[in-house]
Design a protein around this motif. Structure first.
Motif, PDB file in Angstrom:
ATOM      1  N   VAL A 116       0.838  -1.204   0.000  1.00 41.62           N
ATOM      2  CA  VAL A 116       0.000   0.000   0.000  1.00 41.62           C
ATOM      3  C   VAL A 116       0.874   1.256   0.000  1.00 41.62           C
ATOM      4  O   VAL A 116       0.589   2.233  -0.699  1.00 41.62           O
ATOM      5  CB  VAL A 116      -0.959  -0.005   1.212  1.00 41.62           C
ATOM      6  N   VAL A 117       1.962   1.224   0.778  1.00 45.12           N
ATOM      7  CA  VAL A 117       2.897   2.356   0.799  1.00 45.12           C
ATOM      8  C   VAL A 117       3.484   2.576  -0.598  1.00 45.12           C
ATOM      9  O   VAL A 117       3.548   3.712  -1.097  1.00 45.12           O
ATOM     10  CB  VAL A 117       4.025   2.112   1.826  1.00 45.12           C
ATOM     11  N   SER A 158       0.878   4.061  -2.911  1.00 42.41           N
ATOM     12  CA  SER A 158       0.663   5.478  -2.635  1.00 42.41           C
ATOM     13  C   SER A 158       1.803   6.320  -3.195  1.00 42.41           C
ATOM     14  O   SER A 158       1.573   7.403  -3.758  1.00 42.41           O
ATOM     15  CB  SER A 158       0.548   5.694  -1.124  1.00 42.41           C
ATOM     16  N   GLN A 188       1.633   9.320  -6.400  1.00 43.30           N
ATOM     17  CA  GLN A 188       1.842  10.730  -6.079  1.00 43.30           C
ATOM     18  C   GLN A 188       1.753  11.522  -7.383  1.00 43.30           C
ATOM     19  O   GLN A 188       2.304  11.102  -8.412  1.00 43.30           O
ATOM     20  CB  GLN A 188       3.201  10.929  -5.413  1.00 43.30           C
ATOM     21  N   CYS A 227      -1.634  16.237  -2.562  1.00 40.52           N
ATOM     22  CA  CYS A 227      -2.889  16.017  -3.281  1.00 40.52           C
ATOM     23  C   CYS A 227      -3.939  17.087  -3.044  1.00 40.52           C
ATOM     24  O   CYS A 227      -4.502  17.622  -3.976  1.00 40.52           O
ATOM     25  CB  CYS A 227      -3.477  14.642  -2.978  1.00 40.52           C
ATOM     26  N   TRP A 271       7.264  12.220   0.652  1.00 38.95           N
ATOM     27  CA  TRP A 271       6.135  11.290   0.755  1.00 38.95           C
ATOM     28  C   TRP A 271       6.593   9.935   1.293  1.00 38.95           C
ATOM     29  O   TRP A 271       5.920   9.328   2.130  1.00 38.95           O
ATOM     30  CB  TRP A 271       5.481  11.145  -0.612  1.00 38.95           C
ATOM     31  N   LEU A 331       5.290   8.214   4.854  1.00 34.18           N
ATOM     32  CA  LEU A 331       4.635   6.910   4.881  1.00 34.18           C
ATOM     33  C   LEU A 331       5.421   5.906   5.699  1.00 34.18           C
ATOM     34  O   LEU A 331       4.832   5.035   6.380  1.00 34.18           O
ATOM     35  CB  LEU A 331       4.441   6.398   3.450  1.00 34.18           C
ATOM     36  N   MET A 371      -5.215   4.077   4.708  1.00 35.68           N
ATOM     37  CA  MET A 371      -4.233   4.460   3.693  1.00 35.68           C
ATOM     38  C   MET A 371      -4.713   4.079   2.300  1.00 35.68           C
ATOM     39  O   MET A 371      -4.530   4.825   1.333  1.00 35.68           O
ATOM     40  CB  MET A 371      -2.880   3.782   3.968  1.00 35.68           C
ATOM     41  N   LEU A 372      -5.338   2.923   2.198  1.00 36.40           N
ATOM     42  CA  LEU A 372      -5.829   2.473   0.896  1.00 36.40           C
ATOM     43  C   LEU A 372      -6.941   3.387   0.395  1.00 36.40           C
ATOM     44  O   LEU A 372      -6.966   3.752  -0.784  1.00 36.40           O
ATOM     45  CB  LEU A 372      -6.327   1.025   1.008  1.00 36.40           C
ATOM     46  N   THR A 401      -5.443   6.608  -0.707  1.00 35.72           N
ATOM     47  CA  THR A 401      -4.743   6.443  -1.992  1.00 35.72           C
ATOM     48  C   THR A 401      -5.735   6.446  -3.151  1.00 35.72           C
ATOM     49  O   THR A 401      -5.490   7.066  -4.196  1.00 35.72           O
ATOM     50  CB  THR A 401      -3.933   5.131  -2.002  1.00 35.72           C
ATOM     51  N   SER A 422      -6.880  10.059  -3.593  1.00 35.70           N
ATOM     52  CA  SER A 422      -5.868  10.912  -4.217  1.00 35.70           C
ATOM     53  C   SER A 422      -5.682  10.544  -5.689  1.00 35.70           C
ATOM     54  O   SER A 422      -5.433  11.416  -6.524  1.00 35.70           O
ATOM     55  CB  SER A 422      -4.538  10.797  -3.475  1.00 35.70           C
ATOM     56  N   THR A 423      -5.832   9.254  -6.001  1.00 41.60           N
ATOM     57  CA  THR A 423      -5.701   8.818  -7.397  1.00 41.60           C
ATOM     58  C   THR A 423      -6.782   9.461  -8.257  1.00 41.60           C
ATOM     59  O   THR A 423      -6.512   9.941  -9.367  1.00 41.60           O
ATOM     60  CB  THR A 423      -5.806   7.284  -7.494  1.00 41.60           C
TER      61      THR A 423
END
Length: 560
Positions: free
Chosen positions: A205-206, A209, A213, A357, A424, A428, A448-449, A452, A455-456
């Protein structure tokens, strides 16, 4: 174990200085007029070729170039003597690991898919077409020696030409190079994250993310050198860590190579290079010991960098980098610039908005998040070496401020791509290491997911406008809508500033066999001519008739 006399090392040590000596002797033996003729003999059709010897390769640049060549001969001889004796550690044996191969395969597939999404989402931007038509189309020597604008990401464009010389679309091929660079960045990042994030799924996940970015993902699908510079930044950063903390001396070579190649791609890589040099100084101060091996490698690397810059210095001049409109220093002293730097709130808000973001993160929270890694100083229970990482992190931030002060100018935001990636990554790493209970880790992973995914979606909408700060799609569609038709056998001339029509015409008439010629001084041979409004005085209206006005362009047709 030191490998002293490999063929690879002999070639590496000899090739660049010997070629530089031959080039320097050749340059010194010829006059300005002779070099102009020889240079244009390589390829006479390039951006503003008609004024190149007046604006760039002037008589003054030639005289200064003689000095550069003399210095290059001296540096080459010193390099041949000293670099030959540099210790060169043998690489460790490669170990076959099915799990690792599967992980990297997933990263390759995932990175390629994400890059293609970014690619498909955006029409060709002005900067991409300008770079491809005016630089990637040139032979590598001219590409590396003609720095008319920062748009020439030198090594990127030279590599594009060398690898894809057979292609008629070097924007598409440039985007392939960016995709490969993006994948390599993710692979290096994954390997580094293994040292910090213990939870396997948290690590994925990190990485996801980091991959999404905004500027990192956006430039992975653009024919620009920024993603390649990010790769060299990551390679230099992670190899620096491997040498200083893990004592892997064999990483010194890729470390120095990455610094040299990064500087050859973009001179603004200086911000990153300075940060690593500052970090090495802090490491030596902390150990109270001078690391002569690292210093020897850096001196060798910077000497090699100078030799690689000799073509640019002798044919474009140092001022082409220092005095262009994007890098030219502001008036006043460096001390007078400091208050301006501290008052650049809008600049930092813009950076934070890209890195984090949301616009809400662009104010006070952005500054707070920059300092959040300090939490790692007190997070000692997992035994990880946070303090050396913090040294590198804050060395980068401090070096950025110092270089801005010395240069009396702020770096263009896209040149801070690697810095944003580092920020970033640090955030994280710190955040993912804080929760220890399994249920908290699962909740944090889910959070976090979700963040992400959010932000995506925002980054996808923000691209490509946020990459170039103008509406790329609207610009393209406005020109494509122009009423202009020509037969497949017709030829079209584009003046220096009409390069974007190369792309518009290809898209507007996909079934034509395009005969488009750019930057030719004698445009009277073509059936059509497209020029900017301010350049229409160049058109011979006796031979041509105006058939269309389109935005800031005028289209002429040869009279029958």
């Amino acid at each position: 174990m030191i490998r002293k006399n490999t063929i690879f090392r002999r070639i590496l040590v000899l090739l660049v200085p010997l070629l530089t000596i031959l080039f320097a002797i050749f340059y010194l033996k010829h006059t300005h007029a002779e070099l102009v003729a020889l240079y244009k003999g390589i390829n006479s059709i390039f951006y503003k070729a008609e004024t190149w010897q007046l604006d760039f390769f002037t008589v003054k640049v030639k005289l200064l170039g003689n000095n550069w060549c003399q210095a290059a001969i001296v540096v080459s001889l010193i390099w041949l003597f000293s670099a030959w004796k540099l210790p060169f550690d043998k690489l460790p044996a490669w170990r076959y690991d099915k799990k690792a191969l599967f992980e990297y395969l997933m990263i390759i597939i995932g990175g390629a898919v994400l890059s293609m999404i970014s690619n498909i989402h955006t029409s060709y931007a002005y900067d991409e077409v300008f770079s491809a038509v005016n630089f990637a189309s040139l032979p590598p020597f001219q590409c590396m020696s003609y720095y008319i604008l920062p748009n020439n990401h030198m090594l990127f464009n030279a590599l594009n030409h060398s690898l894809f010389f057979w292609s008629d679309d070097q924007v598409a091929s440039g985007r392939i190079i960016s995709m490969v660079s993006y994948i390599l960045v993710l692979m290096l990042s994954w390997n580094f994250l293994k040292k910090w994030v213990d939870n396997y799924w948290m690590r994925w996940v990190v990485l996801l993310s980091m991959a999404l970015q905004f500027p990192v993902w956006g430039f992975s699908g653009q024919a620009r050198g920024y993603e390649m510079v990010l790769f060299f930044s990551c390679l230099s950063f992670f190899s620096f860590w491997g040498y200083w903390i893990e004592k892997k001396t064999y990483l010194l070579f890729p470390h120095v190579a990455a610094l040299v190649l990064g500087m050859l791609t973009l001179p603004s890589f200086l911000y990153w290079l300075t940060g690593l040099l500052l970090a090495s100084l802090f490491f030596m101060i902390g150990k109270k010991k001078i690391d002569w091996l690292y210093i020897r490698y850096m001196v060798a690397g910077m000497s090699l960098l100078f030799l690689c810059y000799v073509p640019l210095l002798t044919f474009s001049g140092l001022s082409s980098m220092t005095d262009n409109q994007y890098m030219k220093a502001t008036a006043g002293s460096s001390l007078e610039f400091i208050p301006k730097l501290l008052n650049e709130a809008s600049y930092f808000r813009h950076l934070f908005a890209e890195w984090f973001c949301f616009d809400i993160m662009a104010r006070v929270p952005g500054y707070f998040l920059l300092l959040l890694p300090l939490v790692a100083l007190f997070n000692k229970w997992n035994g990880k070496p946070y303090r050396p990482l913090l040294n590198m992190y804050f060395s980068m931030l401090l070096a950025f401020l110092l270089v801005c002060i010395v240069m009396k100018n702020m770096a263009f935001s896209r040149n801070m791509l690697a810095h944003g990636y580092l920020v970033w990554m640090m955030l994280l790493i710190v955040l993912s290491s804080l929760p220890k209970q399994k249920w908290i880790q699962k909740a944090f992973l889910t959070l976090m997911l979700v963040a992400t995914v959010f932000s995506t979606r925002e980054n996808y909408k923000f691209s490509p406008y946020g990459l170039y700060y103008y509406d790329v799609e609207q610009k393209y569609e406005s020109l494509r809508a122009c009423k202009f038709h020509y037969s497949p056998s017709s030829s079209v001339f584009l003046d220096n500033e009409s390069f974007y029509w190369w792309y518009v015409l290809r898209e507007k008439f996909p079934n034509h066999k395009h005969n488009i010629e750019s930057n030719r001084p004698a445009f009277k041979q073509q059936d059509y001519s497209i020029m900017r409004v301010e350049d229409i005085q160049l058109a011979d209206t006796v031979m041509y008739e105006k058939i269309s006005d389109c935005s800031e362009f005028v289209i002429f047709r040869k009279r029958r």
